[in-house]
Design an enzyme around this catalytic site. Structure first.
Site, mmCIF file in Angstrom:
data_model
loop_
_atom_site.group_PDB
_atom_site.id
_atom_site.type_symbol
_atom_site.label_atom_id
_atom_site.label_comp_id
_atom_site.label_asym_id
_atom_site.label_seq_id
_atom_site.Cartn_x
_atom_site.Cartn_y
_atom_site.Cartn_z
ATOM 1 N N HIS A 134 0.809 -1.228 0.000
ATOM 2 C CA HIS A 134 0.000 0.000 0.000
ATOM 3 C C HIS A 134 0.838 1.273 0.000
ATOM 4 O O HIS A 134 0.328 2.352 0.277
ATOM 5 C CB HIS A 134 -0.939 0.001 1.212
ATOM 6 C CG HIS A 134 -1.890 -1.152 1.214
ATOM 7 N ND1 HIS A 134 -2.291 -1.797 2.372
ATOM 8 C CD2 HIS A 134 -2.508 -1.796 0.192
ATOM 9 C CE1 HIS A 134 -3.126 -2.791 2.059
ATOM 10 N NE2 HIS A 134 -3.264 -2.802 0.751
ATOM 11 N N ILE A 280 3.048 -11.409 18.570
ATOM 12 C CA ILE A 280 3.988 -11.777 17.509
ATOM 13 C C ILE A 280 5.404 -11.947 18.038
ATOM 14 O O ILE A 280 6.112 -12.888 17.668
ATOM 15 C CB ILE A 280 3.946 -10.728 16.384
ATOM 16 C CG1 ILE A 280 2.567 -10.708 15.740
ATOM 17 C CG2 ILE A 280 5.002 -11.036 15.321
ATOM 18 C CD1 ILE A 280 2.369 -9.582 14.745
#
Length: 287
Positions: A134, A280
């Site tokens: 993006h 994570i």
């Protein structure tokens, strides 16, 4: 602040973690897909996480490409907010997750990194084998010609064009994953936006706004990387947006193993070979 936007994760089960690590270890060519969840430990919120995601806390509506291009008032609203948010967003630092993935490039088993994020933190951490799906909010470009410049330099132009603005308005605490903030309606009135120095065209951050399309050459390049890989790891993304989900779906159609680390449900949970609802960093530190 770094942990403020990290949603509550499941307690780590050593057995599940070892199984996940062992399965990843059998992949010879791994493609990694990251989302906003990988940057929450850098103090940048994601959009959709329960309780701490931006959409869960405030009525944030991202800017749409069509509105930006046709409305000067919309552009004023965007740039006045982005101008005040930039000092903090531009100085955001990579966290252990970004650095871990950058180190993975030294391994022949790491094939490519695809990120949906525009914060530039993968590059800041040293990643080179990466596609920013993006775009990158650390750069600004002209929508008419090919002129580009750094967001840092454009900040100085915005400051000169709007003397006293940053002293009049104080940026609130909430910054979106795209560097946006919320300001009272009308704050943007009279905000001046420097034009392209080459052609006088409209300047825009080098990101793909909602309602716009990711360039197909970039999409096809990522498809090729998935084709060449024999496994895909998704980190910190709900995969709610098609631009990222399509690569998981593509790998699934090819019956390639798919691994997901995300706190909360994702659009591709039913496609996952294994999924962990862990923070994570708790997983990457063991891989």
């Amino acid at each position: 602040m770094a942990q403020k936007y990290v949603p509550k994760a499941a307690e780590v089960c050593e057995k599940s973690l070892k199984e996940f690590i062992s399965a990843i270890g059998n992949i010879d060519k791994l493609v990694v897909l990251t989302g906003a969840g990988i940057s929450t430990e850098s103090g940048i919120p994601d959009y959709r996480s329960k309780d701490v995601g931006l959409y869960a806390r405030i009525a944030h509506k991202p800017i749409y490409h069509q509105d930006y291009m046709r409305s000067n008032r919309c552009r004023q609203r965007y740039w006045s907010r982005n101008f005040l948010a930039w000092p903090r967003f531009g100085q955001a630092a990579p966290n252990i997750n970004h650095y871990s993935l950058a180190k993975w490039e030294a391994s022949d088993r790491f094939h490519w990194l695809i990120t949906q994020n525009v914060d530039g933190l993968h590059h800041k951490a040293g990643s080179n084998m990466v596609t920013e799906l993006h775009g990158n909010a650390l750069h600004v470009h002209c929508t008419t010609c090919d002129y580009t410049e750094s967001r840092h330099d454009y900040q100085e132009k915005l400051d000169k064009a709007n003397p006293g603005f940053k002293d009049t308005y104080v940026a609130p605490g909430e910054i979106a994953p795209d560097g946006d903030i919320i300001l009272p309606l009308g704050t943007e009135k009279g905000f001046k936006i420097p034009e392209c120095p080459c052609c006088g065209g409209l300047m825009k951050t080098a990101v793909t706004f909602f309602g716009d399309n990711v360039k197909m050459d970039k999409v096809n390049f990522c498809y090729e990387k998935v084709d060449q890989a024999d496994g895909l790891l998704a980190l910190g993304t709900s995969l709610a947006v098609l631009s990222g989900f399509r690569f998981i779906h593509h790998a699934h159609l090819q019956k390639k193993p798919i691994f997901i680390v995300n706190i909360g449900p994702t659009r591709a949970d039913h496609m996952a070979t294994l999924k962990l609802d862990y923070k994570i960093s708790d997983v990457l530190s063991e891989l």
